[in-house]
Design an enzyme around this catalytic site. Structure first.
Site, PDB file in Angstrom:
ATOM      1  N   GLY A   5      -0.451  -0.818  -4.454  1.00 42.35           N
ATOM      2  CA  GLY A   5      -0.062  -1.179  -5.805  1.00 42.35           C
ATOM      3  C   GLY A   5      -1.293  -1.335  -6.668  1.00 42.35           C
ATOM      4  O   GLY A   5      -2.410  -1.500  -6.165  1.00 42.35           O
ATOM      5  N   HIS A  28      -0.048  -9.990 -11.433  1.00 42.24           N
ATOM      6  CA  HIS A  28      -1.249  -9.571 -12.164  1.00 42.24           C
ATOM      7  C   HIS A  28      -0.990  -9.496 -13.668  1.00 42.24           C
ATOM      8  O   HIS A  28      -1.875  -9.772 -14.469  1.00 42.24           O
ATOM      9  CB  HIS A  28      -1.720  -8.189 -11.695  1.00 42.24           C
ATOM     10  CG  HIS A  28      -2.594  -8.211 -10.486  1.00 42.24           C
ATOM     11  ND1 HIS A  28      -3.821  -8.831 -10.461  1.00 42.24           N
ATOM     12  CD2 HIS A  28      -2.427  -7.664  -9.267  1.00 42.24           C
ATOM     13  CE1 HIS A  28      -4.370  -8.673  -9.276  1.00 42.24           C
ATOM     14  NE2 HIS A  28      -3.536  -7.964  -8.522  1.00 42.24           N
ATOM     15  N   HIS A  59       3.520  -9.026  -6.166  1.00 44.01           N
ATOM     16  CA  HIS A  59       2.059  -9.141  -6.253  1.00 44.01           C
ATOM     17  C   HIS A  59       1.564  -8.465  -7.533  1.00 44.01           C
ATOM     18  O   HIS A  59       0.769  -9.049  -8.279  1.00 44.01           O
ATOM     19  CB  HIS A  59       1.421  -8.509  -5.006  1.00 44.01           C
ATOM     20  CG  HIS A  59      -0.067  -8.517  -5.005  1.00 44.01           C
ATOM     21  ND1 HIS A  59      -0.800  -9.313  -4.164  1.00 44.01           N
ATOM     22  CD2 HIS A  59      -0.972  -7.827  -5.746  1.00 44.01           C
ATOM     23  CE1 HIS A  59      -2.097  -9.108  -4.393  1.00 44.01           C
ATOM     24  NE2 HIS A  59      -2.215  -8.207  -5.349  1.00 44.01           N
ATOM     25  N   GLU A  60       2.031  -7.247  -7.782  1.00 38.78           N
ATOM     26  CA  GLU A  60       1.577  -6.516  -8.972  1.00 38.78           C
ATOM     27  C   GLU A  60       2.091  -7.162 -10.250  1.00 38.78           C
ATOM     28  O   GLU A  60       1.364  -7.242 -11.243  1.00 38.78           O
ATOM     29  CB  GLU A  60       1.978  -5.045  -8.900  1.00 38.78           C
ATOM     30  CG  GLU A  60       1.373  -4.281  -7.733  1.00 38.78           C
ATOM     31  CD  GLU A  60      -0.124  -4.480  -7.551  1.00 38.78           C
ATOM     32  OE1 GLU A  60      -0.861  -4.603  -8.558  1.00 38.78           O
ATOM     33  OE2 GLU A  60      -0.574  -4.522  -6.395  1.00 38.78           O
ATOM     34  N   CYS A  90      -6.007  -7.578  -1.911  1.00 40.19           N
ATOM     35  CA  CYS A  90      -5.971  -7.136  -3.301  1.00 40.19           C
ATOM     36  C   CYS A  90      -7.217  -6.307  -3.582  1.00 40.19           C
ATOM     37  O   CYS A  90      -8.319  -6.686  -3.174  1.00 40.19           O
ATOM     38  CB  CYS A  90      -5.920  -8.361  -4.224  1.00 40.19           C
ATOM     39  SG  CYS A  90      -5.877  -7.960  -5.978  1.00 40.19           S
ATOM     40  N   LEU A  91      -7.031  -5.195  -4.271  1.00 40.07           N
ATOM     41  CA  LEU A  91      -8.171  -4.332  -4.591  1.00 40.07           C
ATOM     42  C   LEU A  91      -9.214  -5.048  -5.444  1.00 40.07           C
ATOM     43  O   LEU A  91     -10.381  -4.687  -5.422  1.00 40.07           O
ATOM     44  CB  LEU A  91      -7.687  -3.065  -5.306  1.00 40.07           C
ATOM     45  CG  LEU A  91      -6.796  -2.130  -4.471  1.00 40.07           C
ATOM     46  CD1 LEU A  91      -6.313  -0.963  -5.319  1.00 40.07           C
ATOM     47  CD2 LEU A  91      -7.531  -1.640  -3.241  1.00 40.07           C
ATOM     48  N   GLN A 101      -6.237  -4.607 -13.484  1.00 44.77           N
ATOM     49  CA  GLN A 101      -7.191  -4.282 -12.413  1.00 44.77           C
ATOM     50  C   GLN A 101      -8.077  -3.092 -12.768  1.00 44.77           C
ATOM     51  O   GLN A 101      -9.066  -2.828 -12.081  1.00 44.77           O
ATOM     52  CB  GLN A 101      -6.454  -3.998 -11.110  1.00 44.77           C
ATOM     53  CG  GLN A 101      -5.785  -5.229 -10.527  1.00 44.77           C
ATOM     54  CD  GLN A 101      -5.112  -4.899  -9.229  1.00 44.77           C
ATOM     55  OE1 GLN A 101      -3.988  -4.405  -9.208  1.00 44.77           O
ATOM     56  NE2 GLN A 101      -5.815  -5.144  -8.137  1.00 44.77           N
TER      57      GLN A 101
END
Length: 155
Positions: free
Chosen positions: A46, A136, A132-133, A90-91, A51
């Site tokens: 995701g 953000h 999760h996304e 997480c990225l 991000q």
């Protein structure tokens, strides 16, 4: 398509409420395509617009299942139930993993790249990735929900 640079914590944009998308045009389609390519390049499931440094309510999720790529623009959770606790990463937090508890089921209303409203229901890992996304987009980081940090060998 273009690979975008991933923004890492503690970048300020990761902790702000994102603006709604109002214009659905070719630029938005290109952005979504770039986000997909960026997510794949960095081995994610995701990616949310903050991000890559954009203050917009846009996220994509692809857990490599029959749901395919889920594009979430201006998403809202309509319903959630159950509970699951599993590892997350997480990225924007390279090498950081932790156990997070989230609802096991979600029903989400969002818009697609053409601005059409749709709903999606998800369970398990897909529900986790979507939540999760979506977090953000509201400046909520998974690290604020971690109950226990994990080492890579615990994943």
């Amino acid at each position: 398509m273009a690979i975008r640079k991933i923004v890492h914590y503690p970048a300020e944009i990761l902790e702000i409420e994102c603006d709604r998308v109002e214009i659905f045009d070719k630029k938005l389609s290109k952005l979504l395509n770039d986000m997909y390519d960026t997510m794949i390049e960095f081995d994610g499931v995701g990616l949310a617009a903050p991000q890559i440094g954009l203050n917009k309510q846009i996220a994509i999720v692809d857990i490599d299942d029959e749901a395919g790529t889920v594009e979430l623009i201006n998403p809202v959770i309509l319903d959630a139930s159950g509970e699951q606790t599993d590892p997350e990463g997480c990225l924007s937090f390279p090498g950081v993993y932790g156990e997070v508890t989230r609802p096991n089921y979600v029903k989400v209303k969002a818009q697609n790249r053409k601005g059409q409203i749709y709903t999606i229901e998800a369970e398990g890992f897909l529900a986790r990735a979507i939540q999760h996304e979506m977090d953000h987009l509201h400046g909520v980081l998974f690290t604020s929900k971690v109950t226990r940090y994990l080492e890579e060998d615990e994943l």
